[in-house]
Every structure is written in structure tokens, then in C-alpha cells.
Write an enzyme that holds these catalytic residues in place. Structure first.
Site, PDB file in Angstrom:
ATOM      1  N   PHE A  89       0.863  -1.185   0.000  1.00 48.61           N
ATOM      2  CA  PHE A  89       0.000   0.000   0.000  1.00 48.61           C
ATOM      3  C   PHE A  89       0.896   1.230   0.000  1.00 48.61           C
ATOM      4  O   PHE A  89       1.702   1.403   0.925  1.00 48.61           O
ATOM      5  CB  PHE A  89      -0.852  -0.064   1.271  1.00 48.61           C
ATOM      6  CG  PHE A  89      -1.851   1.036   1.491  1.00 48.61           C
ATOM      7  CD1 PHE A  89      -3.144   0.928   0.987  1.00 48.61           C
ATOM      8  CD2 PHE A  89      -1.526   2.152   2.256  1.00 48.61           C
ATOM      9  CE1 PHE A  89      -4.093   1.923   1.240  1.00 48.61           C
ATOM     10  CE2 PHE A  89      -2.466   3.149   2.506  1.00 48.61           C
ATOM     11  CZ  PHE A  89      -3.753   3.026   1.998  1.00 48.61           C
ATOM     12  N   LEU A 145       0.860   5.090   0.046  1.00 49.76           N
ATOM     13  CA  LEU A 145       0.204   6.385   0.197  1.00 49.76           C
ATOM     14  C   LEU A 145       1.250   7.442   0.591  1.00 49.76           C
ATOM     15  O   LEU A 145       1.352   8.498  -0.018  1.00 49.76           O
ATOM     16  CB  LEU A 145      -0.890   6.276   1.280  1.00 49.76           C
ATOM     17  CG  LEU A 145      -1.639   7.552   1.660  1.00 49.76           C
ATOM     18  CD1 LEU A 145      -2.461   8.069   0.491  1.00 49.76           C
ATOM     19  CD2 LEU A 145      -2.578   7.290   2.856  1.00 49.76           C
ATOM     20  N   GLU A 184       4.429   9.721   1.275  1.00 48.59           N
ATOM     21  CA  GLU A 184       5.527  10.259   0.469  1.00 48.59           C
ATOM     22  C   GLU A 184       6.449  11.035   1.404  1.00 48.59           C
ATOM     23  O   GLU A 184       6.037  11.393   2.526  1.00 48.59           O
ATOM     24  CB  GLU A 184       4.979  11.196  -0.617  1.00 48.59           C
ATOM     25  CG  GLU A 184       4.081  10.472  -1.599  1.00 48.59           C
ATOM     26  CD  GLU A 184       3.591  11.373  -2.743  1.00 48.59           C
ATOM     27  OE1 GLU A 184       4.037  12.543  -2.825  1.00 48.59           O
ATOM     28  OE2 GLU A 184       2.781  10.878  -3.546  1.00 48.59           O
ATOM     29  N   PRO A 185       7.649  11.338   0.944  1.00 43.45           N
ATOM     30  CA  PRO A 185       8.558  12.085   1.831  1.00 43.45           C
ATOM     31  C   PRO A 185       7.911  13.368   2.378  1.00 43.45           C
ATOM     32  O   PRO A 185       8.124  13.724   3.538  1.00 43.45           O
ATOM     33  CB  PRO A 185       9.751  12.400   0.921  1.00 43.45           C
ATOM     34  CG  PRO A 185       9.763  11.285  -0.072  1.00 43.45           C
ATOM     35  CD  PRO A 185       8.323  10.925  -0.309  1.00 43.45           C
ATOM     36  N   GLY A 221       2.976  12.701   5.012  1.00 39.58           N
ATOM     37  CA  GLY A 221       2.838  11.639   6.013  1.00 39.58           C
ATOM     38  C   GLY A 221       1.458  11.715   6.632  1.00 39.58           C
ATOM     39  O   GLY A 221       0.478  11.231   6.053  1.00 39.58           O
ATOM     40  N   GLY A 248      -7.519  -0.856   8.218  1.00 39.50           N
ATOM     41  CA  GLY A 248      -6.118  -1.072   8.598  1.00 39.50           C
ATOM     42  C   GLY A 248      -5.882  -0.758  10.058  1.00 39.50           C
ATOM     43  O   GLY A 248      -5.078  -1.414  10.727  1.00 39.50           O
ATOM     44  N   GLU A 268      -0.111   3.901   9.801  1.00 39.09           N
ATOM     45  CA  GLU A 268      -1.558   3.890   9.501  1.00 39.09           C
ATOM     46  C   GLU A 268      -2.306   4.947  10.330  1.00 39.09           C
ATOM     47  O   GLU A 268      -3.470   4.753  10.709  1.00 39.09           O
ATOM     48  CB  GLU A 268      -2.131   2.481   9.634  1.00 39.09           C
ATOM     49  CG  GLU A 268      -1.412   1.529   8.663  1.00 39.09           C
ATOM     50  CD  GLU A 268      -2.070   0.198   8.466  1.00 39.09           C
ATOM     51  OE1 GLU A 268      -3.300   0.121   8.551  1.00 39.09           O
ATOM     52  OE2 GLU A 268      -1.323  -0.764   8.207  1.00 39.09           O
TER      53      GLU A 268
END
Ligand code: COS
Length: 380
Positions: free
Chosen positions: A123, A125, A127-128, A131, A242, A363
Site C-alpha cells: 500500500f 500512500l 511520500e517524503p 505523512g 487497517g 496507519e
């Protein structure tokens, strides 16, 4: 209201408990040390039907209820938190959104093999620069005939190296903000799908966590999950489930802390008697046990609400927040009970602390869980 697990749920607990003790316990410390991936063990769980626990049988799943799923992840987490999170990601973050949003063709190409232990999912989602603020993603997809061309970078992907397919969230229309994001199933091996740096983590070291970059990665439009613009909704829907999975994993760690503390305190003799005879130790264990039971009830009630198809956003966030923070607390107490022995790798409790900490972060951090709960309780 019936608090008694039914026969099926009891059977799931026994099956996974037996599996975890026989197949996971022997190698868990070594995997923590080396970072080796439990491929064989995960595959076996797939063969046993635990890659698609809640998916109806006609779609290739095991057709069990959500409490059974919680029990399974909990029992895995009690022995090996790394295996627990891979199973949680597979079920909650990949199988579930594919069940809800996949079309018939996608259900055959992805959902069935995912649920039947043939295709491992991941999964993507985060990115640097995105968050907690997941909507700040910049990885983008531009339509080109019957394909989309994806460019950008994702990070902290559980099973990034070992997955066969990735559910990735990208911007398809920057002007539309959160409603301009879309979800794609991207198969490993697609040119331009590049597995990047492996993270050297504090805990859950038996999982692989990598960056993934897309360089002009051409993905068929037929791999878009749901409609264009539904990406954020799909991501949030998956994450609600999740969060129940992560809560279950954390609960397993919290329980393991009790298991080890009871065992050690009965063996360890100081001042002429086992330390379990001292009230200082008894009260610690009593509190751990009480809070763990409360966490279990909160978690199962969230799971039952999901099964009843009611809104369970608040309950999932509460369960995740409560179970994850409890796992950290119990791990700290377990180390304290073990004294100096708790601080060395001969005993598993220091691993429990390292494994537990991530459950308050991934998550949705504890802070994001508080935001979600407040949003549900107070409204906007
Ligand atoms: N379930 C369902 N829908 C949700 C949701 C949830 N848990 N959280 C938000 N949404 C919906 C909102 O209802 C809203 O829908 P509408 O546009 O139809 O009203 C939409 O998503 C946007 O919500 P919001 O305005 O609250 O978005 P924000 O950008 O302010 O962010 C948070 C909301 C912080 C809750 C979200 O970005 C989030 O969950 N962040 C954490 C991400 C995460 O867990 N990352 C870990 C990745 S896996 S390691």
C-alpha cells in the site's frame, strides 16, 4: 450482547496460536537480528486462507468475520509482530479496497490471487512530504491513451521489495485537491516501478520497508481502482480497516508482554522467593492484564461494528490509539519486571518495545487518531 467467542472464532485462535508457536516462534529472534523476510511462513498463512480472511468465499476468500480477523492478527502479533503487520496490510489495505472498489475484471486479476495467497500486496500512500497530511501527495499520473504515466516517489512501504502488486495513490488532477487523487493497482515488474532504499528499522525488522519511485511508469487505465478522483476516499476507507489490523497487532504485543512477565516473575527468585510473590510485581501485571482486556473489548466492538456495516471510523481510531499506546506501556513494564535481563536480547521483551513503538505511528499516528476521534465526536 454476547462476549463469548463463537466456535469459529475459537478455532481461528487455536489454529493461529498453533501455527505461530510452531512456525514463527523458532525464527523470530533471528529474523529480528538479520532482517530476513519470513517469505515461507507468510506463504503458509496464505495457503491457510489468512491472506483474505474476511473476503467472501465466492470471491476467493475465507469468509470469516472481522473478530476472527482481529483474533488472527492478535495471535500472530503475540509471537511475531512483523508477520502480523504483513497479514494486516494484505487483508485490510489491499484485499479490502479491492473488494469494495474493484470491477469484475480487477477482481479476477487481483482480488482472487491476493486472497488465495498467490499475490502479495503493498500500500503506497506516504511520500517524503506527505505523512500525516496524506492529501499533500505529489506523485502524479497523466493520462496517455489507454494508459496513465506515473512519476513520483513513495516511502515507508511495507513489503515494498517482496510485494507482487502495489496499491498506489497518485494525483490525477491537481486543481481538485483531495478529490483529484486516484488509486492504481501497479504490478511489480512494470517498467519504471523502481524499488528503492531499504529502511534499517528500530522494530518489526522481519518486514521489508522500502521507498518506491515511479519514473515514467506506464500503467493501464484498466488498473485504476474505482473512478478517477476517488483516491483519497479509497485510502481512508482502507485505513479505517487497517487501523483495526494495527490495533490487533498491538494487542498481540501487549498480551505477549503479560505472557513473558508472568513466566519470568514466577521463575526469578529474589529475596528468597519468586518475584511474582511481591505486590510491586503483582500490581504491575494486574494493571497490564486489566488494560489489555479493556483494549480487547474496544477492538472487538470496533470489529463487530464493521461487520454490521455501521460507521466504525471512531471505534477503529479508538482501538488503534488505545491498543498501540498500551503495547508500548506494557513493553516498558515487562522490561522493568525483567530488570537487567529485560534490557538484553536473551529475552524477547526489548524486542516487544521496539516492535510496539511503530504501532503508534503507522496507519495514522496517535495524534491523527485523536483528530479522527474528535472529528467524529464533536463534528466540524
Ligand atoms: N474515513 C472515511 N473518510 C474520511 C476519513 C476516514 N477515517 N478521514 C477523512 N475522511 C474524509 C472526510 O470525511 C472528507 O470527506 P468529504 O470531502 O466527502 O467531506 C475527506 O476525507 C477529507 O477529509 P479531511 O478534510 O479531514 O482531510 P484532511 O486533509 O484534513 O486530513 C486526516 C484528514 C488527517 C484524517 C487524513 O489525512 C489522515 O488520515 N491522515 C493520516 C494518514 C495515514 O494514516 N497515513 C499512514 C499511511 S499508511 S503507513
Amino acid at each position: 450482547m454476547d462476549f463469548k467467542p463463537n466456535e469459529e472464532q475459537q478455532m481461528v485462535r487455536q489454529t493461529i496460536r498453533d501455527f505461530a508457536l510452531a512456525e514463527l516462534a523458532p525464527g523470530v529472534a533471528e529474523r529480528d537480528e538479520t532482517g530476513n523476510y519470513p517469505r515461507k511462513e507468510l506463504k503458509k498463512l496464505g495457503e491457510l486462507g489468512f491472506w483474505g480472511v474476511n473476503l467472501p468465499e465466492e470471491l476467493g476468500g475465507s469468509g470469516l468475520d472481522m473478530i476472527s480477523y482481529c483474533i488472527a492478527v492478535e495471535e500472530l502479533g503475540r509471537v511475531d509482530a512483523s508477520v502480523a503487520i504483513v497479514i494486516s496490510v494484505q487483508n485490510s489495505l489491499v484485499v479490502y479496497p479491492n473488494e469494495l472498489f474493484g470491477n469484475d475484471d480487477q477482481k479476477e486479476r487481483f482480488l482472487r490471487p491476493l486472497a488465495q495467497g498467490e499475490m502479495l500486496g503493498a500500500f503506497a500512500l506516504t511520500e517524503p512530504g506527505a505523512g500525516s497530511d496524506a492529501g499533500a501527495m505529489v506523485t502524479n499520473a497523466v493520462k496517455d491513451g489507454d494508459h496513465y504515466i506515473i512519476n513520483g516517489a513513495k516511502c515507508f512501504i511495507t513489503s515494498g521489495e517482496n510485494c507482487d502488486v502495489l496499491l498506489a495513490f497518485v494525483v490525477t488532477d491537481k486543481e481538485k485537491g483531495l478529490k483529484g487523487t486516484s488509486a492504481f493497482m501497479i504490478e511489480k515488474g512494470t517498467p519504471g516501478f523502481i524499488v528503492g532504499k531499504h529502511e534499517n528499522k528500530m522494530g518489526i525488522r522481519g518486514t521489508d520497508t522500502t521507498a518506491i519511485t515511479f519514473e515514467d511508469c506506464r500503467v493501464p487505465a484498466a488498473n485504476m481502482l474505482g473512478q478517477e478522483g476517488m483516491g483519497f476516499k479509497i485510502a481512508m476507507t482502507a485505513l479505517n480497516s487497517g487501523r483495526i489490523g494495527v490495533a490487533s497487532q498491538a494487542l498481540g504485543i501487549a498480551q505477549a508482554c503479560i505472557d513473558e512477565s508472568v513466566k519470568y516473575s514466577k521463575e526469578r527468585v529474589q529475596f528468597g522467593k519468586p518475584i511474582a510473590k511481591f505486590q510491586a510485581i503483582q500490581f504491575k501485571i494486574a494493571k497490564m492484564a486489566m488494560e489489555t482486556e479493556a483494549a480487547r473489548m474496544l477492538l472487538y466492538s470496533a470489529a463487530a461494528k464493521k461487520d454490521r456495516k455501521e460507521n466504525y471510523i471512531k471505534e477503529a481510531a479508538m482501538a488503534k490509539l488505545f491498543c498501540s499506546e498500551l503495547a508500548v506501556r506494557n513493553a516498558l513494564e515487562a522490561i522493568q519486571i525483567h530488570g537487567g535481563y529485560g534490557y538484553i536480547k536473551e529475552y524477547p521483551v526489548e524486542r516487544f518495545l521496539r516492535d510496539s513503538k511503530i504501532t503508534t505511528i503507522y496507519e495514522g499516528t496517535s495524534e491523527v487518531m485523536n483528530m479522527v476521534i474528535a472529528d467524529q465526536v464533536i463534528g466540524r
